[in-house]
Motif scaffolding. Structure first.
Motif, PDB file in Angstrom:
ATOM      1  N   CYS A  15       5.543  -6.311  -9.768  1.00 34.66           N
ATOM      2  CA  CYS A  15       6.795  -6.128 -10.128  1.00 34.66           C
ATOM      3  C   CYS A  15       6.937  -7.430  -9.954  1.00 34.66           C
ATOM      4  O   CYS A  15       7.821  -7.398 -11.282  1.00 34.66           O
ATOM      5  CB  CYS A  15       7.584  -4.965  -8.989  1.00 34.66           C
ATOM      6  N   SER A  59      -0.737  -5.888 -14.196  1.00 34.04           N
ATOM      7  CA  SER A  59       0.710  -5.050 -13.979  1.00 34.04           C
ATOM      8  C   SER A  59       1.229  -3.746 -13.574  1.00 34.04           C
ATOM      9  O   SER A  59       2.101  -3.072 -14.130  1.00 34.04           O
ATOM     10  CB  SER A  59       0.995  -5.337 -15.471  1.00 34.04           C
ATOM     11  N   VAL A 116       0.634  -0.570 -12.811  1.00 37.01           N
ATOM     12  CA  VAL A 116       1.819   0.026 -11.831  1.00 37.01           C
ATOM     13  C   VAL A 116       2.915  -0.920 -11.930  1.00 37.01           C
ATOM     14  O   VAL A 116       4.046  -0.013 -11.138  1.00 37.01           O
ATOM     15  CB  VAL A 116       1.317   0.176 -10.206  1.00 37.01           C
ATOM     16  N   ALA A 117       3.556  -2.159 -12.535  1.00 28.79           N
ATOM     17  CA  ALA A 117       5.222  -2.269 -12.895  1.00 28.79           C
ATOM     18  C   ALA A 117       6.013  -0.958 -13.194  1.00 28.79           C
ATOM     19  O   ALA A 117       6.603  -1.360 -12.772  1.00 28.79           O
ATOM     20  CB  ALA A 117       4.736  -3.546 -13.359  1.00 28.79           C
ATOM     21  N   HIS A 118       5.488  -0.214 -14.219  1.00 29.61           N
ATOM     22  CA  HIS A 118       5.079   0.864 -14.768  1.00 29.61           C
ATOM     23  C   HIS A 118       6.052   1.820 -13.515  1.00 29.61           C
ATOM     24  O   HIS A 118       5.389   2.727 -13.211  1.00 29.61           O
ATOM     25  CB  HIS A 118       4.380   1.517 -15.902  1.00 29.61           C
ATOM     26  N   ILE A 119       7.060   1.640 -12.596  1.00 32.23           N
ATOM     27  CA  ILE A 119       7.016   1.794 -10.863  1.00 32.23           C
ATOM     28  C   ILE A 119       8.354   3.493 -11.491  1.00 32.23           C
ATOM     29  O   ILE A 119       9.033   3.399 -12.242  1.00 32.23           O
ATOM     30  CB  ILE A 119       7.270   1.308 -10.249  1.00 32.23           C
TER      31      ILE A 119
END
Lengths: 287, 287
Positions: free
Chosen positions: A199, A222, A224-227
């Motif tokens: 993030c 990047s 798991v920035a789709h969190i």
């Protein structure tokens, strides 16, 4: 092991999202009778239609007679669910909360369990994806994964052993038993920090222009920035001390590398990168 | 396009490691005549035996008559190779250095090219793995990848266009044309920072104990800590200013997240994570 323990053994799953839905499918596949509860009626319908559960309802009573009840909700919802339904949970049942933080949740639920005659066992299935909800659930999610158990409050070893057997039958490869505090420290490093880092990383002004300039290393850091913001905000806040320690450790190590970069000091950089390579190699070779 | 440009067109590859070896295989597959050079005789033998090249030697002269010469060596070795062989490189040839930093290398090689009658074009194939050497090379490495070109010094557009055609025939999906400076700034973010970050990350005292506590997010952020120390120490040092800017940007963003974690401020965390999710989603949706 007393095999009769699992005769007429009923598994309940509260929360049929990514984790709960996948647990339901895994236990069904292993031959258990599985009941499910979800606050969302559409999810309940989907779970019943695809055969992920034997029975389900959007009423908690659907799972309160289970012999082993997995609670796969967000931390605050887990605490609320257990407190609100404590008197109706089957006496002697094993309640396994699946929250990603253990000290915070366990300390709030242990007294509830002892006052209401059921057994509380902290648990954390070590698998997931950046997608959420029942639609992302699948029966293979936990194959090869580990499940961390954090027994506390004097839980008998025999109960823990039975749960291990249960989890292995559902496809978990490795059952790790530790304290809630050690779990929280390790998870701060292995899971929370990578999520927080992703993030922080995507906030660079360069991120929106990355196409054509990026490959695997960008994609991986990047991903798991789709969190799930609400879930992870809870997990981070509920494990604040351990997570801050890991952030500080990372910033210290980044600063050391930055000093060598700023000085254009190839010898120092080579040495630091050799160290990192040796650590990573050592960890890989243990595989 | 003038098709006769590629008639009797010979491609040379200096350095048959992961990148050079894969380039050789890709051009061979596309039907070009490919010659190779490597300092290591075993690598030369392996490349010849598996048909990655039409001819090869551990003597630079094997590639100096190429019409298009890819130099796939470390930055300092690239500069040294081009300077030492400048007088013998075919007049009018296109020399494409494949270094991961462009300003540093281009500024040193442009004068050499103009003094010796060949054309210099900066290039950067955007693919790789954490493995190294010819043994890791394969003809599919660049399928779907982009290749960044950084023409400078008044290179004619027509030359750049021909190189684009050449690269597409070898399997590159997208050719990006930009300046050396913009390349270096973007690569600091997309590639160098993730590598540096992975090296900082694995230095946590928790890392050696990660087994049983880790899953995908740990694996992804730590993967490239399996780094080539000598190569990356050069790349970091040769792009010091841009990389420091990206480290500072990341540390600023980490500090902001840390403050919200330390305060247990769920609202602030939720908001920051929503922002990150939106950035990542926006970037994904452009795919």
């Amino acid at each position: 092991m007393d095999d009769s323990f699992f005769t007429d053994f009923k598994i309940g799953i509260a929360g049929l999202g990514l984790i709960g839905g996948s647990l339901a499918m895994s236990f069904k596949k292993a031959g258990f009778y599985v009941s499910g509860y979800d606050i969302d009626a559409t999810t309940v319908k989907a779970a019943k239609e695809c055969g992920a559960v034997d029975e389900a309802a959007n009423d908690p009573r659907a799972v309160l007679d289970a012999d082993c009840l997995f609670v796969a909700l967000y931390p605050e919802d887990t605490i609320e669910f257990v407190i609100q339904n404590a008197q109706r949970i089957k006496k002697g049942a094993i309640v396994i909360d699946c929250c990603g933080v253990k000290t915070y949740v366990t300390s709030r639920l242990l007294p509830v369990a002892s006052q209401n005659g059921f057994l509380l066992l902290g648990g954390h299935p070590m698998a997931g994806t950046e997608r959420v909800g029942f639609a992302a659930a699948h029966e293979g999610l936990f194959l090869g994964a580990s499940f961390i158990l954090t027994p506390s409050g004097g839980l008998p070893d025999a109960i823990c052993d039975k749960v291990k057997t249960l989890l292995k039958s559902a496809g978990f490869e490795r059952i790790v038993v530790t304290t809630p505090a050690h779990h929280d420290r390790m998870i701060a490093f292995t899971s929370q920090l990578p999520h927080l880092l992703a993030c922080a990383y995507v906030r660079s002004p360069c991120c929106p222009q990355h196409k054509g300039y990026s490959a695997g290393s960008y994609r991986d850091v990047s991903r798991v920035a789709h969190i799930n913001p609400e879930l992870w905000a809870e997990l981070f806040a509920d494990n604040s001390a351990a997570l801050c320690e890991e952030i500080d450790e990372l910033m210290k190590n980044l600063s050391e590398l930055r000093a060598a970069v700023a000085a254009g000091d190839r010898a120092a950089l080579t040495s630091l990168l050799h160290e990192a390579h040796a650590i990573k190699d050592g960890v890989d070779l243990e595989s």
